[in-house]
Write a protein that holds these residues in place. Structure first.
Motif, PDB file in Angstrom:
ATOM      1  N   UNK A 182       0.778   5.354  -9.164  1.00  0.00           N
ATOM      2  CA  UNK A 182       1.638   6.260  -8.394  1.00  0.00           C
ATOM      3  C   UNK A 182       1.750   7.632  -9.073  1.00  0.00           C
ATOM      4  N   UNK A 213       2.289  -5.730  -4.039  1.00  0.00           N
ATOM      5  CA  UNK A 213       2.138  -4.738  -2.950  1.00  0.00           C
ATOM      6  C   UNK A 213       1.673  -3.384  -3.484  1.00  0.00           C
ATOM      7  N   UNK A 214       0.914  -3.419  -4.561  1.00  0.00           N
ATOM      8  CA  UNK A 214       0.428  -2.193  -5.174  1.00  0.00           C
ATOM      9  C   UNK A 214      -1.092  -2.150  -5.085  1.00  0.00           C
ATOM     10  N   UNK A 215      -1.616  -1.014  -4.584  1.00  0.00           N
ATOM     11  CA  UNK A 215      -3.058  -0.840  -4.478  1.00  0.00           C
ATOM     12  C   UNK A 215      -3.596  -0.299  -5.800  1.00  0.00           C
ATOM     13  N   UNK A 243      -2.388   2.900   1.803  1.00  0.00           N
ATOM     14  CA  UNK A 243      -3.201   2.218   0.792  1.00  0.00           C
ATOM     15  C   UNK A 243      -3.929   3.218  -0.091  1.00  0.00           C
ATOM     16  N   UNK A 244      -4.631   4.185   0.547  1.00  0.00           N
ATOM     17  CA  UNK A 244      -5.561   5.017  -0.213  1.00  0.00           C
ATOM     18  C   UNK A 244      -4.887   6.213  -0.872  1.00  0.00           C
ATOM     19  N   UNK A 245      -3.804   6.712  -0.312  1.00  0.00           N
ATOM     20  CA  UNK A 245      -3.145   7.886  -0.902  1.00  0.00           C
ATOM     21  C   UNK A 245      -1.877   7.489  -1.660  1.00  0.00           C
ATOM     22  N   UNK A 246      -0.986   6.738  -0.995  1.00  0.00           N
ATOM     23  CA  UNK A 246       0.254   6.319  -1.681  1.00  0.00           C
ATOM     24  C   UNK A 246       0.021   5.163  -2.650  1.00  0.00           C
ATOM     25  N   UNK A 247      -1.061   4.406  -2.464  1.00  0.00           N
ATOM     26  CA  UNK A 247      -1.373   3.209  -3.281  1.00  0.00           C
ATOM     27  C   UNK A 247      -0.364   2.084  -3.055  1.00  0.00           C
ATOM     28  N   UNK A 248       0.171   2.017  -1.847  1.00  0.00           N
ATOM     29  CA  UNK A 248       1.158   1.000  -1.524  1.00  0.00           C
ATOM     30  C   UNK A 248       0.609   0.086  -0.432  1.00  0.00           C
ATOM     31  N   UNK A 249       0.690  -1.222  -0.687  1.00  0.00           N
ATOM     32  CA  UNK A 249       0.226  -2.201   0.293  1.00  0.00           C
ATOM     33  C   UNK A 249       1.352  -2.486   1.276  1.00  0.00           C
TER      34      UNK A 249
END
Lengths: 273, 273
Positions: free
Chosen positions: A56, A221-223, B217-223
């Motif tokens: 993040x 839930x973290x990419x 997913x790709x910008x915030x990195x949140x699933x």
């Protein structure tokens, strides 16, 4: 007569003073990244796990700490000339973004085999891409990475162990110096994939890492990118559980170092287990 | 003589007192979820966006706020009997987890078409699954959801607009009551998918939502799950940009309501655009 070895030592070394100085300088520009935890993963690991989410961070990885320090340490005359680096990955995007924030040009030499999403990030931040054949790593100062452990131990003071991916170089040394200056008894462990090579940074090459990535996506839930999941993979590995030293660990901090991954690459990794 | 309509009103209403009371009661059990933002998404939207990440709430969604309030409001005699609910999704897992924390049994009636990952969550938390044919929604109190907006405005006091997915029912009303009690001028907007139905909760049915998921997913990195991405999809939609009211919005809070999604479902959605 000048003692060159001393000078060299000084040039590369990081101590708590230089880390604190870096922290003050970069504070206006970097995100204080959250720490996440999961009871489900604690049960699976048999430990209390704390995940420092540098995915993040601005630019999607911890590298922005070093890049912003480099850019905002320049005087105006130096800055006006712009900056140049060679990097295949997150450092490239981080430097482009920091340069954009200061309003100066960034020239990024990128090897042709760099992951597409990382090249896209460089372009998105206005970096000027110069393609190269070789995969060269740029050297970065370690002090900037120490800011990560200062922030982490401020958020979770009772950590007894830190697990840091060895990829990218320098993260582990900076983190160790920063962490041990606050708590000399803290254990700092380096995690690296079994088949460690540059490819592992953009493509999972190791079953345990793929499983750790899946846990990060589905439970935390973290990419994250494969290299970002190495710390969790290490904690869950049989070799860690069998290691007598693991018995003394209880509250483990894990650095999720970056989240820049093509969803296509992720999916391919998960299905090739 | 009893005024039944009054009583009914009282039964469903939530005000700032009941929200504050709920907040105090659930504080030891819930996560204070982080707020994330992204300069890239701000540029795309032309607004300052703040994402309240309830996908990092325990159980993976905001529903744990209500579930923990329900479970820990019971007296010991009531609690000993266990609890029962019917739910196809996140509320089921949230109630099972809250019951587990209190050490009491939870019986969860689940429709046969519920998403697999949500059923897995219920089982993981020790909930006892009872299958049903119909897809019935359980009624939940709105006060618990107000705790979300109290926390959000404490973290980002200068929000002028909140966008909340309408799915799940009750989230929007609780959030609105909580937010307006702190800042009466705040605008609370409900977002719903174009083809709104129960399926949209587990499967993206709308191109704009799929794009918003990809950004998360790709910008915030949140699933996040599709229903969690509806707020971002609304902000980025042409109909929002064309709406004259959108000109008065500047600092927009978006609730990412949940992150429980099968990676396989996500991938299928992203490729069927």
């Amino acid at each position: 007569m000048e003692d060159k070895s001393q000078k060299e030592h000084h040039k590369y070394a990081a101590d708590i003073d230089s880390i604190s100085k870096a922290q003050t300088l970069i504070r206006p520009y970097v995100n204080i990244t959250p720490v996440l935890s999961s009871e489900t993963l604690n049960l699976i690991a048999g430990k209390s796990l704390f995940f420092k989410c540098e995915c993040f961070q601005k630019g999607g990885a911890f590298k922005f700490r070093g890049a912003s320090n480099a850019i905002f340490s320049l005087n105006d005359e130096q800055a006006a000339k712009g900056v140049v680096t060679h990097s295949s990955g997150n450092h490239a995007a981080a430097l482009a973004l920091a340069a954009k924030l200061r309003g100066i040009p960034a020239y990024i030499v990128i090897p042709k085999n760099a992951p597409k999403c990382k090249v896209e990030n460089v372009k998105r931040y206005g970096g000027q891409v110069i393609w190269s054949e070789a995969n060269m790593q740029s050297r970065e100062e370690t002090a900037n990475k120490g800011t990560l452990s200062l922030e982490f131990l401020d958020q979770v003071p009772h950590l007894d162990t830190l697990i840091v991916p060895i990829s990218g170089g320098g993260l582990i040394s900076g983190v160790a110096i920063g962490a041990k200056s606050i708590n000399p008894a803290i254990r700092v462990l380096a995690a690296e994939p079994k088949g460690a090579d540059d490819a592992a940074q953009s493509k999972a090459s190791d079953k345990e890492i793929v499983e750790a990535m899946r846990y990060c996506y589905e439970v935390l839930k973290v990419a994250i990118e494969p290299s970002g999941a190495i710390g969790l993979a290490a904690v869950l590995s049989d070799s860690f559980k069998r290691n007598p030293a693991s018995k003394d660990t209880r509250n483990i901090g894990i650095v999720l170092s970056g989240g820049n991954v093509d969803l296509g690459v992720l999916w391919e990794s998960l299905n090739n287990r």
